[in-house]
Design an enzyme around this catalytic site. Structure first.
Site, PDB file in Angstrom:
ATOM      1  N   LYS A   1      75.733   7.085  20.199  1.00 30.42           N
ATOM      2  CA  LYS A   1      76.486   8.051  19.409  1.00 30.42           C
ATOM      3  C   LYS A   1      77.074   9.146  20.291  1.00 30.42           C
ATOM      4  CE  LYS A   1      74.952  11.855  17.596  1.00 30.42           C
ATOM      5  NZ  LYS A   1      74.462  12.995  16.798  1.00 30.42           N
ATOM      6  N   ASN A   2      76.246   9.719  21.161  1.00 31.47           N
ATOM      7  CA  ASN A   2      76.690  10.854  21.968  1.00 31.47           C
ATOM      8  C   ASN A   2      77.756  10.466  22.985  1.00 31.47           C
ATOM      9  OD1 ASN A   2      75.035  12.648  20.618  1.00 31.47           O
ATOM     10  ND2 ASN A   2      73.323  12.367  22.031  1.00 31.47           N
TER      11      ASN A   2
ATOM     12  N   ARG B   1      79.255  19.236  15.687  1.00 36.49           N
ATOM     13  CA  ARG B   1      79.403  19.965  16.947  1.00 36.49           C
ATOM     14  C   ARG B   1      80.368  19.266  17.901  1.00 36.49           C
ATOM     15  NH1 ARG B   1      77.301  24.098  19.554  1.00 36.49           N
ATOM     16  NH2 ARG B   1      77.228  24.057  21.825  1.00 36.49           N
TER      17      ARG B   1
ATOM     18  N   CYS C   1      73.248  20.000  14.147  1.00 33.66           N
ATOM     19  CA  CYS C   1      71.874  20.167  13.689  1.00 33.66           C
ATOM     20  C   CYS C   1      71.405  21.604  13.875  1.00 33.66           C
ATOM     21  CB  CYS C   1      70.932  19.232  14.449  1.00 33.66           C
ATOM     22  SG  CYS C   1      70.793  17.597  13.721  1.00 33.66           S
TER      23      CYS C   1
ATOM     24  N   ASP D   1      65.950  14.933  22.855  1.00 37.26           N
ATOM     25  CA  ASP D   1      66.170  14.200  21.609  1.00 37.26           C
ATOM     26  C   ASP D   1      65.006  13.276  21.254  1.00 37.26           C
ATOM     27  OD1 ASP D   1      68.570  15.408  21.115  1.00 37.26           O
ATOM     28  OD2 ASP D   1      69.807  13.749  21.800  1.00 37.26           O
TER      29      ASP D   1
ATOM     30  N   ILE E   1      64.728  22.879  26.300  1.00 37.71           N
ATOM     31  CA  ILE E   1      66.185  22.829  26.102  1.00 37.71           C
ATOM     32  C   ILE E   1      66.626  23.694  24.923  1.00 37.71           C
ATOM     33  CG2 ILE E   1      68.184  21.326  25.810  1.00 37.71           C
ATOM     34  CD1 ILE E   1      66.641  20.800  28.395  1.00 37.71           C
TER      35      ILE E   1
END
EC number: 2.5.1.7
Length: 456
Positions: A34-35, A104, A128, A319, A341
């Site tokens: 996805k990213n 985002r 998120c 993640d 993070i």
């Protein structure tokens, strides 16, 4: 119903009913990242020629990004997990708030639009609710390249300074290795005049995937995957065909789920070195990992507690912190999870404690004493990775669990429950038809029900 955030409420439009104490067995196919896909979609704006993306996951975030591109004038045709994008007729350089709200990745469009057209208007990004993710590094880098930037009423307005038609290559040193800023600046610099160097650049695989596609398009990018990236700007970029890399976060989630249930599964296709930090910790905690080509097999009987600290790649990915916390909560002994993070990425802890975990939270550090069992409950996930962690907890638990807040899960996991079903888990998606009536996009475990991207 217990909610993952004490300050938010969510529509219970869909939920997953999980029958606990399940075991996973079999082979699971890993989707495209996805990213990576999101930033590759934005990068398609840099050329007037056709871009073909393969292995694109069907997710709500991808659909939102596709709608943003359509609104700009991009023609998109979809077939299965393949997207054809034609950006030659872009007539708009502004992203409307109603389309970018909650995504985002929409901010990635600012670099290509500014570099190609000399102007862009992009709302401040959403995503998120996991804490502050400022865009200072993006803005400062674009200014260094020659952009004038004004932020008014939560809209970032960018133009190329003076009478120049192109951004100008420069030296940029990031204060922290921001993935998003690195990607934004690489795209902007690819059409800039002269050489750009980015120091303290992020090294994530998704950045390497972006650079690989841009180089196919004719860009001149060197040393992606290293702390210093060099970009020699070119006058124009051409079209290309590119396959999105496998999703290392989805892959890691399934490996952790297998370990948590003392199961044996094989995940494929994957790029094993993208998962090294995760597989190393799984091995340290007692799992047997076997790597063969583009597949990883995990076998697990007993889990012992190990400490992790999240870090930029090649460190342990933030993640996967929430799913790994679930694993450690039922491990033998004690463990410590440190989140470095994001400052608000421990939403899952109080929910796991409700299910029977023994976790004490001190700011960004979770101190865990492993327990023998969880009890099933009705819970709401407050973000994407919390939802995944709760589903794993529901699979482990005694009794039945219901997990709501699936609008988060569907942003990042393609057909998650149907893949779990294939592996032997008893899990069902339940729909509240009344609430769904006004929804434009929904995800189903039945591939026939997954909405297609419309040809524009």
């Amino acid at each position: 119903m217990i909610c993952g955030s004490k300050n938010k409420s969510y529509l219970k439009s869909q939920n997953l009913k999980i029958f606990g104490q399940g075991k996973l067995n079999g082979i699971v196919e890993i989707s495209g990242a996805k990213n990576s896909a999101l930033v590759l979609l934005a990068a398609s704006l840099l050329t007037n020629e056709r871009i073909v993306l393969q292995n694109v996951p069907r997710l709500t975030d991808i659909e939102k990004m596709a709608n943003i591109l359509r609104n700009l004038g991009v023609k998109i045709v979809e077939k299965n997990n393949r997207l054809e994008l034609d950006s030659q007729n872009i007539s708009i350089k502004e992203l409307p708030y109603e389309l970018v709200n909650g995504l985002r990745a929409s901010f990635f469009c600012i670099g290509p639009l500014l570099s190609k057209f000399g102007e862009a208007k992009v709302p401040l990004p959403g995503g998120c609710n996991i804490g502050s993710r400022p865009i200072d590094e993006h803005i400062n880098g674009l200014k260094a390249l020659g952009a004038e930037i004004l932020i008014e009423e939560e809209i970032v307005k960018a133009n190329i300074k003076g009478d120049k038609s192109r951004l100008i290559g420069t030296h940029i040193k990031l204060k922290c290795p921001s993935v998003g800023a690195t990607e934004t600046l690489i795209m902007a610099a690819s059409l800039a005049e002269g050489r750009t160097t980015i120091e303290n650049a992020a090294r994530e695989p998704e950045i390497q995937d972006l650079c690989q596609m841009l180089n196919k398009m004719g860009a001149k990018i060197y040393d992606s995957g290293k702390e210093k990236i060099i970009i020699d700007g070119v006058n124009e970029l051409c079209g290309c065909s590119h396959k999105v890399i496998p999703d290392r976060i989805e892959a890691g989630t399934f490996l952790i789920a297998a370990a948590a249930t003392s199961s044996s599964i094989t995940i494929s296709p994957v790029i094993p070195n993208h998962l090294e930090a995760v597989t190393n910790k799984l091995q340290e905690s007692g799992s047997k990992i076997t790597i063969k080509g583009n597949s990883i097999t995990i076998n697990c009987n007993k889990i012992k507690g190990v400490d992790i600290e999240t870090a930029p790649f090649p460190g342990f990915p933030t993640d996967l912190q929430a799913p790994f916390t679930t694993l450690m909560a039922i491990a033998n002994g004690e463990s410590k999870i440190t989140e470095t993070i994001f400052e608000n990425r421990m939403n899952h802890v109080h929910l796991l404690n409700k299910m029977g975990a023994n976790i004490k939270l001190n700011k960004n550090i979770a101190h865990i004493k492993g327990v023998k069992k969880f009890k099933g409950m009705d819970l709401v996930g407050s973000d994407l990775r919390t939802s995944a962690a709760l589903i794993i907890a529901g699979i482990i638990a005694e009794g039945t669990s219901t997990i709501s807040g699936l609008e988060h899960l569907d942003r990042g996991y393609e057909n998650f429950e149907s893949k779990l079903k294939i592996l032997g888990i008893k899990i069902t998606r339940e729909f509240n038809k009344k609430t769904l009536k006004n929804k434009e996009f929904k995800t189903s475990s039945d591939p026939a029900d997954i909405p297609r991207y419309k040809a524009a």
